[in-house]
Design an enzyme around this catalytic site. Structure first.
Site, PDB file in Angstrom:
ATOM      1  N   GLU A 197      69.108  45.486   0.245  1.00 44.23           N
ATOM      2  CA  GLU A 197      68.242  45.324  -0.661  1.00 44.23           C
ATOM      3  C   GLU A 197      67.779  43.820  -0.632  1.00 44.23           C
ATOM      4  O   GLU A 197      68.180  43.004  -0.067  1.00 44.23           O
ATOM      5  CB  GLU A 197      68.865  45.596  -2.111  1.00 44.23           C
ATOM      6  CG  GLU A 197      69.351  46.947  -2.369  1.00 44.23           C
ATOM      7  CD  GLU A 197      68.268  47.831  -2.674  1.00 44.23           C
ATOM      8  OE1 GLU A 197      67.148  47.867  -1.916  1.00 44.23           O
ATOM      9  OE2 GLU A 197      68.484  48.921  -3.632  1.00 44.23           O
ATOM     10  N   HIS A 208      63.195  47.270   1.144  1.00 44.93           N
ATOM     11  CA  HIS A 208      64.660  47.275   2.028  1.00 44.93           C
ATOM     12  C   HIS A 208      64.254  48.094   3.160  1.00 44.93           C
ATOM     13  O   HIS A 208      63.377  49.052   3.347  1.00 44.93           O
ATOM     14  CB  HIS A 208      65.507  47.911   0.951  1.00 44.93           C
ATOM     15  CG  HIS A 208      65.612  49.289   0.351  1.00 44.93           C
ATOM     16  ND1 HIS A 208      65.944  49.717  -0.681  1.00 44.93           N
ATOM     17  CD2 HIS A 208      64.878  50.360   1.406  1.00 44.93           C
ATOM     18  CE1 HIS A 208      65.630  51.188  -0.802  1.00 44.93           C
ATOM     19  NE2 HIS A 208      65.154  51.330   0.436  1.00 44.93           N
ATOM     20  N   ASP A 225      73.107  54.721   6.625  1.00 44.84           N
ATOM     21  CA  ASP A 225      73.665  54.383   5.341  1.00 44.84           C
ATOM     22  C   ASP A 225      74.256  55.525   4.556  1.00 44.84           C
ATOM     23  O   ASP A 225      74.054  57.076   5.128  1.00 44.84           O
ATOM     24  CB  ASP A 225      72.662  53.779   4.553  1.00 44.84           C
ATOM     25  CG  ASP A 225      71.333  54.165   4.243  1.00 44.84           C
ATOM     26  OD1 ASP A 225      71.067  55.387   4.695  1.00 44.84           O
ATOM     27  OD2 ASP A 225      70.612  53.537   3.968  1.00 44.84           O
ATOM     28  N   ASN A 229      60.680  48.297  -2.436  1.00 51.97           N
ATOM     29  CA  ASN A 229      61.014  46.888  -2.632  1.00 51.97           C
ATOM     30  C   ASN A 229      61.274  46.125  -1.190  1.00 51.97           C
ATOM     31  O   ASN A 229      61.818  44.852  -1.419  1.00 51.97           O
ATOM     32  CB  ASN A 229      62.211  46.468  -3.607  1.00 51.97           C
ATOM     33  CG  ASN A 229      63.402  47.354  -2.980  1.00 51.97           C
ATOM     34  OD1 ASN A 229      63.386  47.718  -1.730  1.00 51.97           O
ATOM     35  ND2 ASN A 229      64.651  47.349  -3.406  1.00 51.97           N
TER      36      ASN A 229
HETATM   37  C1  F6R Z   1      67.608  55.761   3.878  1.00 50.23           C
HETATM   38  C2  F6R Z   1      66.968  54.653   4.017  1.00 50.23           C
HETATM   39  C3  F6R Z   1      66.206  53.981   3.208  1.00 50.23           C
HETATM   40  C4  F6R Z   1      64.736  54.851   3.328  1.00 50.23           C
HETATM   41  C5  F6R Z   1      63.981  53.978   2.054  1.00 50.23           C
HETATM   42  C6  F6R Z   1      62.601  54.796   1.950  1.00 50.23           C
HETATM   43  O1  F6R Z   1      68.566  56.095   4.871  1.00 50.23           O
HETATM   44  O2  F6R Z   1      67.579  53.963   5.056  1.00 50.23           O
HETATM   45  O3  F6R Z   1      65.816  52.498   3.379  1.00 50.23           O
HETATM   46  O4  F6R Z   1      64.227  54.773   4.401  1.00 50.23           O
HETATM   47  O5  F6R Z   1      64.305  54.071   0.941  1.00 50.23           O
HETATM   48  O6  F6R Z   1      62.744  56.106   1.582  1.00 50.23           O
HETATM   49  P1  F6R Z   1      61.607  57.127   1.300  1.00 50.23           P
HETATM   50  O7  F6R Z   1      61.145  57.518   2.543  1.00 50.23           O
HETATM   51  O8  F6R Z   1      62.364  58.213   0.349  1.00 50.23           O
HETATM   52  O9  F6R Z   1      60.563  56.474   0.576  1.00 50.23           O
END
Ligand code: F6R
Length: 262
Positions: free
Chosen positions: A143, A138, A67, A136
Site C-alpha cells: 500500500e 499499490h 500475496d 491507489n
Molecule cells: C492481487 C494484487 C493486487 C491487484 C490490484 C488490482 O494479487 O496483487 O495488487 O493486482 O489490487 O486488482 P484488480 O485487478 O481487481 O483491479
C-alpha cells in the site's frame, strides 16, 4: 520501461497472456510470479486457452503468488489459494507441489514471510512477475508509503483496497484487514515485471507510476527502477499519460518497436 497502449482491453489482456506463454515456451521450467484480482481473470482464461490449443506445457513451471489475506485458510472461498486453483492451476496442468502462495492461516506470520522469501531465492528467482495495479497505486498489497526496498511481510490494507476487494466477499466486514505480501524489493528482483492495467479507474495510478516521481506514495512507481518492466494498458488506463503520443509512436497500438530499446 516499455509502455504498450492497446486499442482495447482484450488486446492488452491477450498480450499479457502471450508474454506468460512465451516465457514458458522459452524456459519450460520457468518461475512465474502471479497476481490475482479482477484484471487477471481474463488473462488466466487466455493462458488456459493457450495451453489447450498449443504445445506449451506447464508441467515444469513453478509459481509464486504475490500475496494472500492474513487469517484466511487455503480452502476459504475468497482466499487467493482458491482463486488460483480455480482460475489457473486446475486448467493448465501445473504440478501443485510447485505452486506457492503465502499461507494466510500460518501461526507465525513473520516466520512465514521469511520462509516465503527463502523459497523464492531457492527457486533461482522469478523469471516473469505479473502485476495488476490498485486504484491507489499499490502492487501486490504494498500500500502507499510501503518501503521501496521492502521484502515479504504483513501489511495493513487501506480502506480503499478493502472496499475495492469487497466484491469477492459476502460483505465488506468480511474483508480481512491484513495481508502477507511480497515486498516491493522482492518484486523488483524478478527478471521481468509485466504490469497490466485496464479501464478508467486505473488511469490516475498508471500515470503516477509511469510519469510521476519515484515515490512510496505510488508503490508502482518503483518499476521505474527496474531494468525490464513492461506496462500493458488499454486506452482508458492510458488516458492520463502526458507522453501518450510518444508511446504510441514507439509501439503503435502495442506493436513491437522497430528498434527495441527498453
Ligand atoms: C492481487 C494484487 C493486487 C491487484 C490490484 C488490482 O494479487 O496483487 O495488487 O493486482 O489490487 O486488482 P484488480 O485487478 O481487481 O483491479
Amino acid at each position: 520501461m516499455k509502455v504498450l497502449i492497446f486499442p482495447d482491453a482484450k488486446d492488452a489482456i491477450a498480450a499479457a497472456a502471450r508474454l506468460v506463454l512465451d516465457q514458458v515456451r522459452l524456459k519450460p521450467d520457468a518461475v512465474l510470479g502471479l497476481a490475482t484480482g479482477g484484471t487477471m481473470e481474463a488473462v488466466y482464461d487466455k493462458v488456459a486457452d493457450g495451453v489447450r490449443e498449443t504445445a506449451v506445457s506447464f508441467a515444469g513451471v513453478s509459481s509464486f503468488n504475490l500475496d494472500e489475506y492474513l487469517g484466511l485458510p487455503p480452502a476459504h472461498p475468497a482466499s487467493y489459494h482458491t482463486y488460483m486453483r480455480q482460475r489457473l492451476f486446475s486448467r493448465v496442468g501445473i504440478d501443485l507441489a510447485k505452486t506457492h502462495l503465502p499461507k494466510g492461516d500460518c501461526e507465525d506470520a513473520e516466520a512465514e514471510c521469511r520462509r516465503y522469501e527463502a523459497a523464492i531465492a531457492a527457486s533461482g528467482g522469478i523469471d516473469l512477475q505479473l502485476l495488476g495495479i490498485g486504484r491507489n497505486g499499490h502492487i501486490g498489497f504494498n500500500e502507499p508509503t510501503s518501503s521501496l526496498s521492502s521484502r515479504t511481510r504483513v501489511k495493513t490494507l487501506t480502506a480503499d483496497t478493502r472496499e475495492a476487494n469487497a466484491q469477492f466477499f459476502d460483505r465488506l466486514e468480511d474483508v480481512p484487514h491484513y495481508a502477507l505480501t511480497m515486498g516491493i524489493g522482492t518484486i523488483l528482483d524478478a527478471r521481468h515485471c509485466v504490469l497490466l492495467a485496464i479501464g478508467a479507474s486505473k488511469a490516475e495510478p498508471v500515470a503516477k507510476a509511469i510519469e510521476g516521481p519515484l515515490a512510496a506514495t505510488c508503490p508502482a512507481s518503483a518499476l521505474q527502477l527496474h531494468r525490464h518492466a513492461t506496462m500493458l494498458l488499454d486506452r482508458e488506463a492510458a488516458a492520463s499519460l502526458q507522453l501518450v503520443d510518444y508511446y504510441q509512436r514507439v509501439h503503435p497500438d502495442g506493436a513491437p518497436a522497430q528498434i527495441e530499446p527498453r
